[in-house]
Design a protein around this motif. Sequence first.
Motif, PDB file in Angstrom:
ATOM      1  N   ALA A 411       0.814  -1.231   0.000  1.00 51.02           N
ATOM      2  CA  ALA A 411       0.000   0.000   0.000  1.00 51.02           C
ATOM      3  C   ALA A 411       0.842   1.274   0.000  1.00 51.02           C
ATOM      4  CB  ALA A 411      -0.910   0.002   1.229  1.00 51.02           C
ATOM      5  N   MET A 412       0.319   2.268  -0.734  1.00 46.37           N
ATOM      6  CA  MET A 412       0.840   3.633  -0.639  1.00 46.37           C
ATOM      7  C   MET A 412      -0.379   4.517  -0.401  1.00 46.37           C
ATOM      8  SD  MET A 412       3.541   4.093  -3.730  1.00 46.37           S
ATOM      9  CE  MET A 412       3.115   2.720  -4.812  1.00 46.37           C
ATOM     10  N   MET A 413      -0.360   5.208   0.710  1.00 55.34           N
ATOM     11  CA  MET A 413      -1.537   5.974   1.094  1.00 55.34           C
ATOM     12  C   MET A 413      -1.218   7.458   0.932  1.00 55.34           C
ATOM     13  SD  MET A 413      -2.959   5.731   4.798  1.00 55.34           S
ATOM     14  CE  MET A 413      -4.601   6.029   5.228  1.00 55.34           C
ATOM     15  N   ILE A 414      -1.928   8.097   0.019  1.00 58.19           N
ATOM     16  CA  ILE A 414      -1.554   9.449  -0.411  1.00 58.19           C
ATOM     17  C   ILE A 414      -2.593  10.474   0.035  1.00 58.19           C
ATOM     18  CG2 ILE A 414      -1.081  10.884  -2.447  1.00 58.19           C
ATOM     19  CD1 ILE A 414      -0.117   8.260  -3.800  1.00 58.19           C
ATOM     20  N   GLU A 415      -2.123  11.476   0.757  1.00 52.62           N
ATOM     21  CA  GLU A 415      -3.026  12.543   1.230  1.00 52.62           C
ATOM     22  C   GLU A 415      -2.390  13.893   0.894  1.00 52.62           C
ATOM     23  OE1 GLU A 415      -3.659  12.690   5.486  1.00 52.62           O
ATOM     24  OE2 GLU A 415      -5.183  14.239   5.290  1.00 52.62           O
ATOM     25  N   PRO A 416      -2.867  14.527  -0.168  1.00 49.64           N
ATOM     26  CA  PRO A 416      -2.207  15.772  -0.588  1.00 49.64           C
ATOM     27  C   PRO A 416      -2.554  16.980   0.285  1.00 49.64           C
ATOM     28  CG  PRO A 416      -3.994  15.208  -2.100  1.00 49.64           C
ATOM     29  CD  PRO A 416      -3.912  14.094  -1.114  1.00 49.64           C
ATOM     30  N   THR A 417      -3.672  16.969   0.954  1.00 48.62           N
ATOM     31  CA  THR A 417      -4.257  18.088   1.719  1.00 48.62           C
ATOM     32  C   THR A 417      -4.667  19.235   0.783  1.00 48.62           C
ATOM     33  OG1 THR A 417      -2.415  19.590   2.255  1.00 48.62           O
ATOM     34  CG2 THR A 417      -2.658  17.621   3.643  1.00 48.62           C
ATOM     35  N   GLU A 418      -5.364  20.194   1.348  1.00 51.57           N
ATOM     36  CA  GLU A 418      -5.859  21.339   0.586  1.00 51.57           C
ATOM     37  C   GLU A 418      -4.784  22.385   0.331  1.00 51.57           C
ATOM     38  OE1 GLU A 418      -6.460  20.639   3.655  1.00 51.57           O
ATOM     39  OE2 GLU A 418      -6.577  22.406   4.950  1.00 51.57           O
ATOM     40  N   SER A 419      -3.650  22.269   1.036  1.00 52.92           N
ATOM     41  CA  SER A 419      -2.651  23.356   0.972  1.00 52.92           C
ATOM     42  C   SER A 419      -1.962  23.475  -0.386  1.00 52.92           C
ATOM     43  CB  SER A 419      -1.560  23.143   2.021  1.00 52.92           C
ATOM     44  OG  SER A 419      -2.089  22.961   3.287  1.00 52.92           O
ATOM     45  N   GLU A 420      -1.949  22.403  -1.161  1.00 50.15           N
ATOM     46  CA  GLU A 420      -1.089  22.370  -2.350  1.00 50.15           C
ATOM     47  C   GLU A 420      -1.800  22.879  -3.605  1.00 50.15           C
ATOM     48  OE1 GLU A 420       1.936  21.810  -1.871  1.00 50.15           O
ATOM     49  OE2 GLU A 420       1.929  20.763   0.058  1.00 50.15           O
ATOM     50  N   ASN A 421      -1.028  23.505  -4.491  1.00 55.34           N
ATOM     51  CA  ASN A 421      -1.621  23.964  -5.745  1.00 55.34           C
ATOM     52  C   ASN A 421      -1.437  22.919  -6.853  1.00 55.34           C
ATOM     53  OD1 ASN A 421       0.967  24.254  -6.839  1.00 55.34           O
ATOM     54  ND2 ASN A 421       1.125  26.354  -6.079  1.00 55.34           N
ATOM     55  N   LYS A 422      -2.024  23.192  -7.996  1.00 59.95           N
ATOM     56  CA  LYS A 422      -2.040  22.200  -9.078  1.00 59.95           C
ATOM     57  C   LYS A 422      -0.630  21.908  -9.579  1.00 59.95           C
ATOM     58  CE  LYS A 422      -4.358  21.117 -13.423  1.00 59.95           C
ATOM     59  NZ  LYS A 422      -3.217  21.217 -14.338  1.00 59.95           N
ATOM     60  N   GLN A 423       0.207  22.930  -9.582  1.00 57.49           N
ATOM     61  CA  GLN A 423       1.576  22.731 -10.064  1.00 57.49           C
ATOM     62  C   GLN A 423       2.315  21.678  -9.227  1.00 57.49           C
ATOM     63  OE1 GLN A 423       3.844  26.334 -10.052  1.00 57.49           O
ATOM     64  NE2 GLN A 423       5.716  25.297 -10.645  1.00 57.49           N
ATOM     65  N   VAL A 424       2.159  21.786  -7.900  1.00 54.87           N
ATOM     66  CA  VAL A 424       2.824  20.826  -7.006  1.00 54.87           C
ATOM     67  C   VAL A 424       2.253  19.422  -7.242  1.00 54.87           C
ATOM     68  CG1 VAL A 424       3.201  20.182  -4.589  1.00 54.87           C
ATOM     69  CG2 VAL A 424       3.302  22.585  -5.267  1.00 54.87           C
ATOM     70  N   LEU A 425       0.937  19.353  -7.388  1.00 51.41           N
ATOM     71  CA  LEU A 425       0.305  18.050  -7.603  1.00 51.41           C
ATOM     72  C   LEU A 425       0.789  17.447  -8.925  1.00 51.41           C
ATOM     73  CD1 LEU A 425      -3.399  18.756  -6.485  1.00 51.41           C
ATOM     74  CD2 LEU A 425      -1.488  17.935  -5.111  1.00 51.41           C
ATOM     75  N   ASP A 426       0.882  18.282  -9.949  1.00 51.12           N
ATOM     76  CA  ASP A 426       1.318  17.782 -11.263  1.00 51.12           C
ATOM     77  C   ASP A 426       2.773  17.309 -11.238  1.00 51.12           C
ATOM     78  OD1 ASP A 426      -1.138  18.061 -12.460  1.00 51.12           O
ATOM     79  OD2 ASP A 426      -0.739  20.083 -13.226  1.00 51.12           O
ATOM     80  N   GLU A 427       3.610  18.029 -10.473  1.00 54.67           N
ATOM     81  CA  GLU A 427       5.003  17.586 -10.349  1.00 54.67           C
ATOM     82  C   GLU A 427       5.073  16.217  -9.683  1.00 54.67           C
ATOM     83  OE1 GLU A 427       7.293  20.595  -8.272  1.00 54.67           O
ATOM     84  OE2 GLU A 427       6.900  21.999  -9.918  1.00 54.67           O
ATOM     85  N   PHE A 428       4.236  16.042  -8.660  1.00 56.96           N
ATOM     86  CA  PHE A 428       4.201  14.749  -7.967  1.00 56.96           C
ATOM     87  C   PHE A 428       3.766  13.639  -8.929  1.00 56.96           C
ATOM     88  CE2 PHE A 428       1.644  11.667  -5.434  1.00 56.96           C
ATOM     89  CZ  PHE A 428       2.676  11.115  -4.692  1.00 56.96           C
ATOM     90  N   VAL A 429       2.706  13.923  -9.690  1.00 51.42           N
ATOM     91  CA  VAL A 429       2.217  12.934 -10.661  1.00 51.42           C
ATOM     92  C   VAL A 429       3.343  12.588 -11.629  1.00 51.42           C
ATOM     93  CG1 VAL A 429       0.652  12.618 -12.621  1.00 51.42           C
ATOM     94  CG2 VAL A 429      -0.202  13.616 -10.501  1.00 51.42           C
ATOM     95  N   SER A 430       4.035  13.600 -12.094  1.00 47.26           N
ATOM     96  CA  SER A 430       5.077  13.320 -13.081  1.00 47.26           C
ATOM     97  C   SER A 430       6.232  12.522 -12.459  1.00 47.26           C
ATOM     98  CB  SER A 430       5.473  14.644 -13.751  1.00 47.26           C
ATOM     99  OG  SER A 430       6.812  14.886 -13.666  1.00 47.26           O
TER     100      SER A 430
END
Length: 473
Positions: A411-430
């Motif tokens: 398992a990998m349990m991922i919780e981004p929280t509300e603090s992050e913007n789309k750019q940070v999320l996209d970098e993580f995805v990449s």
Amino acid sequence: MKTIFEKSNNADGINFVNETKKIDFLPDELLRNSHLNLPQLSELDVMRHYKELSDMNFCIEKGFYPLGSCTMKYNPKVNEFLSSLDGFDIHPDANDDFAQGSLKLMYNLGNALKEVTGMDALTLQPSAGAHGELTGMMIVKKYFDTIGETRTKVIIPDSAHGTNPASAKMAGFDIIEIKSNDKGQIDIDALKSVLNSDVAAIMMTNPNTLGIFEEKVKEISDVMHANGSLLYYDGANFNAIMGYTNPKLMGFDVVHLNLHKTFSTPHGGGGPGAGVVAVVSKLKDYLPKPVIDFDGKKYFRNYNIKHSIGSVKDYCGNFGVLVRAYAYILMMGKNLKNATENAVLNANYLKEKLKKYYNLPYDEPCMHEFVITGEKQKEENGVSTLHIAKALMDGNTHPPTVYFPLIVHEAMMIEPTESENKQVLDEFVSNMIDIANECKINPQKVLDSPYTTPVKKIDEVSAARHPDLNFKG
Ligand SMILES: *Cc1c(COP(=O)(O)O)cnc(C)c1O
């Protein structure tokens, strides 16, 4: 008149290095007769050393911190300032008359938390989520003892955080574990099959640790209450529901909140935290004492709690944490709902982006977090979740929670929280996609990671079996 160069180098004119004061209250044989051989370093050397160590540490100020279940949201710096304001450093033994401001803050914070949980009374004392669980389960125990019912068992789903069974056990209960169904939710038939007059309570997390909302929660609460049992709500995942629903509406009787998760006070490294426990009115006489009260004129510490389980922490809990949480609530106001909304949106965004690359055991809309697995990578490329987590660290990202919940392999349990913007999320995805691709093309590269992180892989088994507690090694 001495020149500036002849004067001593400190304001009082005392030369600390050469002055040996006679210490006359210690027997001679206990005094040293030679100087301690301490390393001699300049302030600058020491400062650089500690700065370097602190730079090696990862923190939310440095990068993305999607540690599932931990809600590593941003803690506004202004809260630090507010918690250190003059007046909040009042001595905890000060008379209530001298502590009106601090008591008022706790009283108002309590009211706000009653509003968000829907509950009727609360204690701010416990210093962590697990401590809140123990407090809550002690309340449950004392309640049944007081009304003369012998109930010895507590039901806990297999997806629960490990602290749940530990807390219930410490409060004196035996645990009945029940399985989750194929939707990752409590199997209501499994629940009914273990229910009898021995059962004191169920401990539930909703959304649960898979990030999935328990759709049958109302039915579960009806079934439990019909059995004369109580419902405990592990509120660690409160960030997923705040302002949209509350544990009272779901039928719970006892709730703990982690102020250090949902209400943006710093955590990690063991505290301090605040695991506030809120209860429905029939349990309010069992709360730890003192409870913060107001008589219309004055705020006071109320020790007159009929069946109180006693104190669970000195004084009123971790006061500095309470100030930070209150500041956060006041600043957010009705935007607390937006926080919930964005936390859930961010998690669903990541889940949808990643599910093509990693296995998604429960393909349902998630709440504030979700679980994917490295099962495919392990089977096909021999790269386990641990290695994927390590590889992520080179991308200036804290790894997600791994190997939890226990019911999901790799398992990998991922919780981004509300603090992050789309750019940070996209970098993580990449980053995550790069690692998934690397697993196929050059698995060794992932197995050997991390490359740029200060500590590569530690031998966790040896560390646990032979802990080296001596700083000199
Ligand atoms: C964090 C957490 C806890 C325990 O809280 P602490 O403050 O770490 O003691 C309990 N349950 C769940 C679901 C959690 O995520």
